[in-house]
Every structure is written in C-alpha cells, then in structure tokens.
Write a protein that holds these residues in place. Structure first.
Motif, PDB file in Angstrom:
ATOM      1  N   GLY A   1       3.724  42.650  -6.350  1.00  0.00           N
ATOM      2  CA  GLY A   1       4.377  41.356  -6.169  1.00  0.00           C
ATOM      3  C   GLY A   1       3.820  40.614  -4.968  1.00  0.00           C
ATOM      4  N   GLU A   2       4.651  39.759  -4.365  1.00  0.00           N
ATOM      5  CA  GLU A   2       4.210  38.892  -3.281  1.00  0.00           C
ATOM      6  C   GLU A   2       5.158  38.959  -2.097  1.00  0.00           C
ATOM      7  OE1 GLU A   2       4.340  35.236  -5.445  1.00  0.00           O
ATOM      8  OE2 GLU A   2       2.302  35.471  -6.196  1.00  0.00           O
ATOM      9  N   ILE A   3       4.599  38.764  -0.919  1.00  0.00           N
ATOM     10  CA  ILE A   3       5.366  38.635   0.320  1.00  0.00           C
ATOM     11  C   ILE A   3       4.830  37.400   1.031  1.00  0.00           C
ATOM     12  CG2 ILE A   3       5.925  39.617   2.566  1.00  0.00           C
ATOM     13  CD1 ILE A   3       5.450  42.399   1.323  1.00  0.00           C
ATOM     14  N   VAL A   4       5.718  36.484   1.381  1.00  0.00           N
ATOM     15  CA  VAL A   4       5.299  35.291   2.108  1.00  0.00           C
ATOM     16  C   VAL A   4       6.114  35.200   3.399  1.00  0.00           C
ATOM     17  CG1 VAL A   4       6.899  33.752   0.881  1.00  0.00           C
ATOM     18  CG2 VAL A   4       4.877  32.799   1.960  1.00  0.00           C
ATOM     19  N   ASP A   5       5.414  35.000   4.522  1.00  0.00           N
ATOM     20  CA  ASP A   5       6.093  34.813   5.801  1.00  0.00           C
ATOM     21  C   ASP A   5       6.821  33.479   5.802  1.00  0.00           C
ATOM     22  OD1 ASP A   5       4.984  37.178   6.738  1.00  0.00           O
ATOM     23  OD2 ASP A   5       3.470  36.193   7.996  1.00  0.00           O
ATOM     24  N   VAL A   6       8.024  33.472   6.344  1.00  0.00           N
ATOM     25  CA  VAL A   6       8.777  32.235   6.531  1.00  0.00           C
ATOM     26  C   VAL A   6       8.742  31.852   8.006  1.00  0.00           C
ATOM     27  CG1 VAL A   6      11.019  31.115   6.285  1.00  0.00           C
ATOM     28  CG2 VAL A   6      10.234  32.725   4.541  1.00  0.00           C
ATOM     29  N   PHE A   7       8.959  32.833   8.895  1.00  0.00           N
ATOM     30  CA  PHE A   7       8.887  32.632  10.344  1.00  0.00           C
ATOM     31  C   PHE A   7       8.111  33.784  10.960  1.00  0.00           C
ATOM     32  CE2 PHE A   7      12.845  30.518   9.156  1.00  0.00           C
ATOM     33  CZ  PHE A   7      12.641  29.281   9.740  1.00  0.00           C
ATOM     34  N   TYR A   8       7.459  33.507  12.071  1.00  0.00           N
ATOM     35  CA  TYR A   8       6.773  34.532  12.837  1.00  0.00           C
ATOM     36  C   TYR A   8       6.966  34.183  14.304  1.00  0.00           C
ATOM     37  CZ  TYR A   8       3.047  37.391  14.783  1.00  0.00           C
ATOM     38  OH  TYR A   8       2.341  38.291  15.529  1.00  0.00           O
ATOM     39  N   ASN A   9       7.534  35.114  15.060  1.00  0.00           N
ATOM     40  CA  ASN A   9       7.827  34.898  16.481  1.00  0.00           C
ATOM     41  C   ASN A   9       8.745  33.701  16.698  1.00  0.00           C
ATOM     42  OD1 ASN A   9       6.417  37.102  17.438  1.00  0.00           O
ATOM     43  ND2 ASN A   9       4.523  35.946  17.758  1.00  0.00           N
ATOM     44  N   GLY A  10       9.714  33.501  15.789  1.00  0.00           N
ATOM     45  CA  GLY A  10      10.672  32.408  15.927  1.00  0.00           C
ATOM     46  C   GLY A  10      11.882  32.838  16.736  1.00  0.00           C
ATOM     47  N   ASN A  11      12.676  31.884  17.118  1.00  0.00           N
ATOM     48  CA  ASN A  11      13.885  32.138  17.900  1.00  0.00           C
ATOM     49  C   ASN A  11      15.102  31.873  17.013  1.00  0.00           C
ATOM     50  OD1 ASN A  11      15.611  32.631  20.016  1.00  0.00           O
ATOM     51  ND2 ASN A  11      15.455  30.565  20.845  1.00  0.00           N
ATOM     52  N   ILE A  12      15.351  32.748  16.046  1.00  0.00           N
ATOM     53  CA  ILE A  12      16.434  32.564  15.085  1.00  0.00           C
ATOM     54  C   ILE A  12      17.690  33.266  15.597  1.00  0.00           C
ATOM     55  CG2 ILE A  12      17.167  32.933  12.703  1.00  0.00           C
ATOM     56  CD1 ILE A  12      14.780  30.954  13.068  1.00  0.00           C
ATOM     57  N   ASP A  13      18.791  32.499  15.730  1.00  0.00           N
ATOM     58  CA  ASP A  13      20.044  33.037  16.254  1.00  0.00           C
ATOM     59  C   ASP A  13      21.070  33.338  15.170  1.00  0.00           C
ATOM     60  OD1 ASP A  13      19.484  32.804  19.156  1.00  0.00           O
ATOM     61  OD2 ASP A  13      19.359  30.665  18.688  1.00  0.00           O
ATOM     62  N   HIS A  14      20.896  32.754  13.986  1.00  0.00           N
ATOM     63  CA  HIS A  14      21.889  32.923  12.930  1.00  0.00           C
ATOM     64  C   HIS A  14      21.227  32.666  11.586  1.00  0.00           C
ATOM     65  CE1 HIS A  14      25.187  31.318  10.291  1.00  0.00           C
ATOM     66  NE2 HIS A  14      25.736  32.432  10.710  1.00  0.00           N
ATOM     67  N   VAL A  15      21.662  33.429  10.573  1.00  0.00           N
ATOM     68  CA  VAL A  15      21.177  33.238   9.212  1.00  0.00           C
ATOM     69  C   VAL A  15      22.381  33.239   8.280  1.00  0.00           C
ATOM     70  CG1 VAL A  15      19.738  34.157   7.350  1.00  0.00           C
ATOM     71  CG2 VAL A  15      18.995  34.411   9.732  1.00  0.00           C
ATOM     72  N   ALA A  16      22.431  32.302   7.341  1.00  0.00           N
ATOM     73  CA  ALA A  16      23.526  32.233   6.369  1.00  0.00           C
ATOM     74  C   ALA A  16      22.964  31.855   5.004  1.00  0.00           C
ATOM     75  CB  ALA A  16      24.563  31.192   6.790  1.00  0.00           C
ATOM     76  N   VAL A  17      23.628  32.314   3.952  1.00  0.00           N
ATOM     77  CA  VAL A  17      23.302  31.928   2.585  1.00  0.00           C
ATOM     78  C   VAL A  17      24.365  30.949   2.128  1.00  0.00           C
ATOM     79  CG1 VAL A  17      22.998  32.713   0.211  1.00  0.00           C
ATOM     80  CG2 VAL A  17      22.212  34.150   2.113  1.00  0.00           C
ATOM     81  N   VAL A  18      23.939  29.790   1.605  1.00  0.00           N
ATOM     82  CA  VAL A  18      24.865  28.756   1.155  1.00  0.00           C
ATOM     83  C   VAL A  18      24.676  28.551  -0.349  1.00  0.00           C
ATOM     84  CG1 VAL A  18      25.564  26.342   1.402  1.00  0.00           C
ATOM     85  CG2 VAL A  18      24.749  27.624   3.407  1.00  0.00           C
ATOM     86  N   ASP A  19      25.753  28.732  -1.108  1.00  0.00           N
ATOM     87  CA  ASP A  19      25.768  28.444  -2.539  1.00  0.00           C
ATOM     88  C   ASP A  19      26.561  27.161  -2.734  1.00  0.00           C
ATOM     89  OD1 ASP A  19      24.512  30.603  -4.171  1.00  0.00           O
ATOM     90  OD2 ASP A  19      25.892  31.850  -3.027  1.00  0.00           O
ATOM     91  N   SER A  20      26.018  26.239  -3.520  1.00  0.00           N
ATOM     92  CA  SER A  20      26.692  24.960  -3.744  1.00  0.00           C
ATOM     93  C   SER A  20      26.898  24.708  -5.224  1.00  0.00           C
ATOM     94  CB  SER A  20      25.863  23.812  -3.164  1.00  0.00           C
ATOM     95  OG  SER A  20      25.689  23.974  -1.776  1.00  0.00           O
ATOM     96  N   GLN A  21      28.060  24.183  -5.542  1.00  0.00           N
ATOM     97  CA  GLN A  21      28.371  23.768  -6.904  1.00  0.00           C
ATOM     98  C   GLN A  21      27.607  22.481  -7.212  1.00  0.00           C
ATOM     99  OE1 GLN A  21      30.290  25.532  -9.078  1.00  0.00           O
ATOM    100  NE2 GLN A  21      30.246  27.054  -7.448  1.00  0.00           N
ATOM    101  N   PRO A  22      27.385  22.179  -8.487  1.00  0.00           N
ATOM    102  CA  PRO A  22      26.697  20.936  -8.840  1.00  0.00           C
ATOM    103  C   PRO A  22      27.489  19.698  -8.422  1.00  0.00           C
ATOM    104  CG  PRO A  22      26.788  22.426 -10.725  1.00  0.00           C
ATOM    105  CD  PRO A  22      27.680  23.008  -9.659  1.00  0.00           C
ATOM    106  N   ASN A  23      26.762  18.636  -8.107  1.00  0.00           N
ATOM    107  CA  ASN A  23      27.333  17.304  -7.883  1.00  0.00           C
ATOM    108  C   ASN A  23      28.340  17.242  -6.739  1.00  0.00           C
ATOM    109  OD1 ASN A  23      25.825  16.288 -10.153  1.00  0.00           O
ATOM    110  ND2 ASN A  23      27.314  17.342 -11.436  1.00  0.00           N
ATOM    111  N   VAL A  24      27.983  17.834  -5.607  1.00  0.00           N
ATOM    112  CA  VAL A  24      28.803  17.738  -4.400  1.00  0.00           C
ATOM    113  C   VAL A  24      27.918  17.256  -3.251  1.00  0.00           C
ATOM    114  CG1 VAL A  24      30.435  19.533  -5.127  1.00  0.00           C
ATOM    115  CG2 VAL A  24      28.466  20.162  -3.709  1.00  0.00           C
TER     116      VAL A  24
END
Length: 139
Positions: A22-45
C-alpha cells in the motif's frame, strides 16, 4: 488559508512511500501539533463562523467534501471560498474567520491544531462571528 492535497502535492521534507502493501504519505514532519480530533459532519450543515486568535488549524479531508469560506478578521471584503475534497489539507492561520458548508455527501476530516484547541480548552481560543457565508450559499 492554504490548501494542498497530501496525495498529489508531497514536497520535501514530506515523503510518499508506496510498495505492494500500500501507501504511506507524510502529513506533518517536525510539526508542533498540540491536539488532534476527528470531525464527522451530517450533510447540508454549516460549521465554524469563528476565528482563533492564537491557534493554527490543519483540516485533512478523509471523506466527502466541503466549501471552506474564509476572510481575515479585520477585513470588510466578502469571504472567499474553495472546495476541499478527500486528501486536501486546509490550513487556517490565526485571525482568519472560517466557515464550513458541508455538502450533500456529508464528510469527515481530521483536525490537527497548533495551540489551545482541545479538551477543556476547546472553546478558549474560539471567537464567534456572524455568518460569513453568503445567504445563497447556505444549505
């Protein structure tokens, strides 16, 4: 606002790895990330219509799409808009008012925050504003 697609716009120092598994793609490298969240949204909001004075947010689209509306907090100009789709990483700097119009397919994105934006501090750097989305673009 800055937008790039993590699958198409990989540039040094980020890397893309692919083999028979498969594949691996970097999103950040040596970043200063303090928080991560997953957001699911309903349609048309609509989400957002706020800005952060000190935090930078990065939204990685994992499902669906959205209209990302933005303008500088001190601007009287109309908001601008870009469509964000799967693989797009949208970066919101401090003092950028932003609103998300979730389209008919709904969506999911992962938010990576630099600064106060998680846990009990979730609202401490959030400043609400009147809608920046033109009425004709509202769901």
């Amino acid at each position: 606002m800055k937008i790039k697609n993590v699958w198409k716009d990989v540039k040094h120092p980020l890397e893309f790895h692919s083999d028979e598994r498969g594949e691996i793609v970097d999103v950040f490298y040596n970043g200063n990330i303090d928080h991560v969240a997953v957001v699911d949204s309903q349609p048309n909001v609509v989400r957002g219509n706020h800005y952060h004075r000190n935090s930078t947010q990065h939204m990685l689209m994992t499902k669906g799409s959205l209209e990302y509306w933005w303008r500088n907090v001190d601007s009287d100009e109309p908001a601008q808009m870009v469509i964000a789709e799967v693989g797009d990483l949208v970066t919101t700097p401090p003092n950028e008012v932003h609103a998300l119009v979730i389209r008919g397919d709904g969506n999911q994105f992962v938010v990576f925050s630099e600064g106060t934006r998680g846990g009990s501090d979730y609202e401490s750097d959030t400043f609400r504003v009147e809608s920046i989305v033109p009425r004709e673009s509202m769901p």
